[in-house]
Design a protein around this motif. Structure first.
Motif, short mmCIF file in Angstrom:
data_model
loop_
_atom_site.label_atom_id
_atom_site.label_comp_id
_atom_site.label_asym_id
_atom_site.label_seq_id
_atom_site.Cartn_x
_atom_site.Cartn_y
_atom_site.Cartn_z
N PHE A 28 0.83 -1.21 0.00
CA PHE A 28 0.00 0.00 0.00
C PHE A 28 0.86 1.26 0.00
O PHE A 28 0.59 2.22 -0.74
CB PHE A 28 -0.92 0.00 1.22
CG PHE A 28 -1.77 1.23 1.34
CD1 PHE A 28 -2.90 1.40 0.55
CD2 PHE A 28 -1.42 2.25 2.22
CE1 PHE A 28 -3.68 2.55 0.64
CE2 PHE A 28 -2.19 3.39 2.33
CZ PHE A 28 -3.32 3.55 1.54
N LEU A 29 1.91 1.26 0.81
CA LEU A 29 2.78 2.44 0.88
C LEU A 29 3.51 2.68 -0.45
O LEU A 29 3.83 3.83 -0.78
CB LEU A 29 3.80 2.28 2.01
CG LEU A 29 3.21 2.31 3.43
CD1 LEU A 29 4.31 2.05 4.45
CD2 LEU A 29 2.52 3.64 3.71
N TYR A 31 2.25 2.39 -3.50
CA TYR A 31 1.43 3.13 -4.46
C TYR A 31 0.60 4.23 -3.81
O TYR A 31 -0.16 4.93 -4.49
CB TYR A 31 0.53 2.18 -5.26
CG TYR A 31 -0.56 1.47 -4.50
CD1 TYR A 31 -1.80 2.07 -4.26
CD2 TYR A 31 -0.37 0.17 -4.05
CE1 TYR A 31 -2.80 1.42 -3.58
CE2 TYR A 31 -1.37 -0.50 -3.37
CZ TYR A 31 -2.59 0.13 -3.14
OH TYR A 31 -3.58 -0.52 -2.46
N TRP A 32 0.74 4.40 -2.52
CA TRP A 32 0.01 5.45 -1.80
C TRP A 32 0.19 6.84 -2.42
O TRP A 32 -0.78 7.60 -2.51
CB TRP A 32 0.43 5.44 -0.34
CG TRP A 32 -0.12 6.57 0.47
CD1 TRP A 32 -1.42 6.81 0.79
CD2 TRP A 32 0.63 7.64 1.05
NE1 TRP A 32 -1.54 7.94 1.56
CE2 TRP A 32 -0.29 8.48 1.72
CE3 TRP A 32 1.98 7.96 1.08
CZ2 TRP A 32 0.12 9.62 2.40
CZ3 TRP A 32 2.39 9.10 1.77
CH2 TRP A 32 1.46 9.91 2.41
N LEU A 35 -2.53 7.69 -5.08
CA LEU A 35 -3.95 7.51 -4.79
C LEU A 35 -4.78 8.72 -5.20
O LEU A 35 -5.95 8.58 -5.56
CB LEU A 35 -4.16 7.22 -3.31
CG LEU A 35 -3.98 5.77 -2.84
CD1 LEU A 35 -4.18 5.67 -1.35
CD2 LEU A 35 -4.95 4.84 -3.58
N HIS A 71 -5.37 -2.21 -1.60
CA HIS A 71 -6.45 -1.57 -0.87
C HIS A 71 -6.74 -0.20 -1.46
O HIS A 71 -5.85 0.45 -2.02
CB HIS A 71 -6.10 -1.46 0.62
CG HIS A 71 -6.05 -2.78 1.31
ND1 HIS A 71 -4.94 -3.59 1.28
CD2 HIS A 71 -7.00 -3.46 2.01
CE1 HIS A 71 -5.19 -4.71 1.94
NE2 HIS A 71 -6.43 -4.65 2.39
N GLY A 73 -7.68 2.56 0.13
CA GLY A 73 -7.40 3.71 0.98
C GLY A 73 -6.92 3.26 2.34
O GLY A 73 -6.91 2.06 2.66
N PHE A 74 -6.53 4.23 3.17
CA PHE A 74 -5.95 3.90 4.47
C PHE A 74 -6.96 3.20 5.38
O PHE A 74 -6.63 2.22 6.05
CB PHE A 74 -5.45 5.18 5.15
CG PHE A 74 -4.95 4.94 6.55
CD1 PHE A 74 -3.71 4.37 6.77
CD2 PHE A 74 -5.73 5.28 7.65
CE1 PHE A 74 -3.26 4.12 8.06
CE2 PHE A 74 -5.29 5.05 8.94
CZ PHE A 74 -4.04 4.48 9.15
#
Length: 247
Positions: A28-29, A31-32, A35, A71, A73-74
């Motif tokens: 996730f981090l 491609y964060w 977003l 995912h 989002g956070f």
């Protein structure tokens, strides 16, 4: 109603749960930063998410696996990791490290196929570990139906932690997925309810051999549906109860 912890301690370090959490958070981090860029994130999900129409046409099967580590989002990530943390350690303890890793992947694949079967021509990307984690929850329900789970209830300005059996928490959660799956599609709700339901059922089925080896209903009779070891005791919750002030 948000589960925050259970009273079911594990007897070994859940290395696979830790690894899965690290993988999900790390990916996730990666491609964060994109977003907030609708074009780049759409292109990224188009390459790596589960797209039912691509799977049903036979063009792209890899999304069934890679989507389990993505995912939207956070909060999506945080919720899934919380559920994995609560229920995953006990399943890994019972199945073993290698067995649990295989169980998790198979439940996730089954969840993805359930979503494909529910909307075979959908072009909407589906992401999230929740289908695989639903499998973990289904297995947990079969093995420990009366394990105690602490729930945080939030009603506007009212906050309260209370404890209820796992069969109520997980049974209601499953019923909610089926109910919404019958009424809503993923496009309108933004949630892949059939992936959740499919993963949950797959988790129960995959856990059946272990449950039967333990004695099936005899295992429940010996443990009364509780974990077969002393449960964790927590002190008084520090979360305050805030009530409306009458003027």
């Amino acid at each position: 109603m948000l589960p925050i912890r259970d009273h079911n301690p594990s007897g070994r370090t859940p290395y696979v749960v830790y690894a899965l959490m690290a993988a999900n958070i790390g990916i996730f981090l990666m491609y964060w930063p994109i977003l907030d860029d609708p074009y780049r994130i759409a292109s990224f999900f188009n390459d790596w998410a589960l797209i039912p129409s691509e799977v049903s046409s036979g063009r792209d099967q890899m999304g069934l696996f890679t989507s389990m580590f993505l995912h939207g989002g956070f909060m999506h990530l945080a919720g899934n990791m919380l559920f994995l943390w609560i229920y995953g350690d006990n399943m890994e303890d019972e199945i073993g490290h290698v067995g649990f890793a295989l169980f998790y992947v198979l439940a996730g694949l089954a969840a993805g196929m359930a979503q494909v079967l529910s909307e075979p021509y959908s072009h909407i990307p589906t992401v999230g570990a929740s289908g695989a984690i639903a499998g973990v929850m289904g297995g947990y329900l079969l093995l420990f139906p009366k394990a105690r789970v602490d729930i945080l209830l939030i009603l506007v300005i009212f906050f309260k932690v209370f404890t209820i059996p796992a069969w109520i928490v997980l049974g209601l959660w499953f019923a909610f997925q089926v109910f919404n799956g019958l009424l809503l599609d993923a496009a309108s709700s933004g949630v892949a309810h059939w992936a959740h339901a499919g993963g949950f059922v797959a988790g129960v089925v995959l856990t059946l051999p272990l449950w039967l080896r333990r004695g099936g209903t005899g295992f429940w009779a010996r443990t009364a549906g509780h974990p077969p070891h002393p449960e964790t005791r927590y002190g008084r919750s520090s979360i305050p109860v805030v009530r409306r002030i009458r003027k």
